[in-house]
Design an enzyme around this catalytic site. Structure first.
Site, short mmCIF file in Angstrom:
data_model
loop_
_atom_site.label_atom_id
_atom_site.label_comp_id
_atom_site.label_asym_id
_atom_site.label_seq_id
_atom_site.Cartn_x
_atom_site.Cartn_y
_atom_site.Cartn_z
N CYS A 21 -15.71 -3.32 -26.58
CA CYS A 21 -16.80 -4.05 -25.90
C CYS A 21 -18.19 -3.55 -26.24
O CYS A 21 -19.17 -4.17 -25.87
CB CYS A 21 -16.66 -4.08 -24.40
SG CYS A 21 -15.48 -3.12 -23.61
N HIS A 77 -10.79 -8.50 -18.70
CA HIS A 77 -11.16 -9.22 -19.93
C HIS A 77 -9.96 -9.17 -20.87
O HIS A 77 -9.23 -8.17 -20.89
CB HIS A 77 -12.30 -8.50 -20.67
CG HIS A 77 -13.68 -8.88 -20.26
ND1 HIS A 77 -14.71 -7.96 -20.22
CD2 HIS A 77 -14.23 -10.07 -19.91
CE1 HIS A 77 -15.83 -8.56 -19.86
NE2 HIS A 77 -15.57 -9.84 -19.67
N1 ARG Z 1 -19.51 -3.09 -16.67
C1 ARG Z 1 -19.23 -4.15 -17.60
C2 ARG Z 1 -18.75 -5.37 -16.84
O1 ARG Z 1 -17.97 -5.24 -15.94
C3 ARG Z 1 -18.23 -3.72 -18.62
C4 ARG Z 1 -17.96 -4.76 -19.67
C5 ARG Z 1 -16.95 -4.34 -20.64
N2 ARG Z 1 -16.75 -5.32 -21.61
C6 ARG Z 1 -15.59 -5.78 -22.09
N3 ARG Z 1 -15.62 -6.65 -23.03
N4 ARG Z 1 -14.44 -5.42 -21.57
O2 ARG Z 1 -19.12 -6.48 -17.13
#
Ligand code: ARG
Length: 298
Positions: free
Chosen positions: A292, A196
């Site tokens: 997040c 991300h």
């Molecule tokens: N386990 C979650 C996923 O992989 C973690 C999300 C983390 N969020 C972020 N904005 N980096 O979707």
């Protein structure tokens, strides 16, 4: 003119040329009653199935919530849902916006993973209860879009930075740009540990950003450096293992960051920022940290 910007040549403006935009004043958090690692959808989750200490996770989440309140944000909380172990990561299901007329709008996400798609309507309900106008991208044109996980507002200016490559498709930014009437600089992510944009790009204030450079394509790095005067680089190990760039700086002064990012935190202190260290180890097992675990709103 609002548009999707993909090359450095198109950045023929400076930050001062962009209309001002107010900083968010509120934050939404999702209480992690059902948080766990039940499946693997990013490299950080590997080996962590069933390994979350739930009591510890709740304590850590409470401390993050208190830290947001201490920076002056109004904190809203909702409960997560059974069978939705990732709902706590509420940077991902939406992208809110307060337009120049003061109206609040939101684009809801199309989650990349089937596991996370059921979370979106619950977050949408919260926006409706707050009086937001809700938009949905057409799923026939846009494969996926993970909200503020990949689309990050430039503090104080009408500009979005949009990451693509793992969880959001580039087409999503055409939709968001047209819907909100804002320019978006799109950045290609090239390393799956940094899946991300919020794992490798942390806006600190109008002129400063903390990044992990190896997570970006060369062209994308050029665009960041072209527009933002103060580009700070996080230490590699802290970025990868401690999610140093998943910090958040809601007021342009306090940086809320995972504890133990020693080199990154010192660099930020030297730049005049106040460091607020938080323990998010249970959430790191799922590939997430401070940024997040919340959604900044107006
Ligand atoms: N386990 C979650 C996923 O992989 C973690 C999300 C983390 N969020 C972020 N904005 N980096 O979707």
């Amino acid at each position: 003119m609002p548009k999707v910007i993909t090359t450095r040549k198109e950045i023929n403006f400076s930050l001062n040329d962009l209309p001002a935009m107010p900083l968010p004043t509120q934050v939404l958090m999702v209480r992690p009653n059902h948080f766990s690692v039940d499946y693997v959808i990013n490299p950080h989750m590997e080996g962590n199935i069933g390994k979350v200490d739930k009591a510890k996770a709740m304590q850590q989440w409470d401390a993050v919530k208190d830290a947001f309140a201490s920076t002056g944000l109004r904190v809203h909380t909702i409960d997560d849902q059974p069978g939705m172990p990732d709902m706590v990561f509420c940077a991902n299901q939406s992208l809110p916006y307060k337009n120049p007329h003061g109206d609040r709008e939101v684009v809801m996400s199309i989650m990349h993973s089937e596991h996370r798609k059921p979370e979106v309507p619950y977050i949408e309900q919260w926006y409706l209860s707050q009086g937001y106008t809700v938009h949905h991208p057409g799923y026939k044109v846009i494969r996926d879009f993970e909200g503020m996980g990949d689309a990050i507002w430039h503090p104080g200016r009408l500009l979005l930075w949009g990451g693509y490559g793992f969880r959001s498709s580039i087409e999503a930014y055409e939709f968001v740009s047209a819907k909100f009437g804002v320019p978006i600089i799109v950045l290609k992510l090239v390393s799956d540990s940094f899946y991300h944009l919020d794992t490798c790009f942390c806006m600190l204030n109008e002129n400063s950003v903390l990044i992990y450079p190896d997570a970006f394509s060369k062209k994308s790095l050029e665009m960041i450096r072209q527009l933002i005067p103060n580009v700070l680089e996080a230490d590699a190990e802290e970025a990868e293992k401690l999610f140093a760039c998943n910090a958040t700086c809601p007021d342009g002064k306090h940086v809320l960051i995972q504890k133990g990012c020693v080199k990154t935190s010192q660099m930020l202190r030297d730049q005049g920022f106040t460091i607020v260290e938080l323990e998010t180890e249970e959430f790191l097992k799922s590939g997430g940290s401070v940024f997040c675990m919340k959604m900044l709103t107006w």
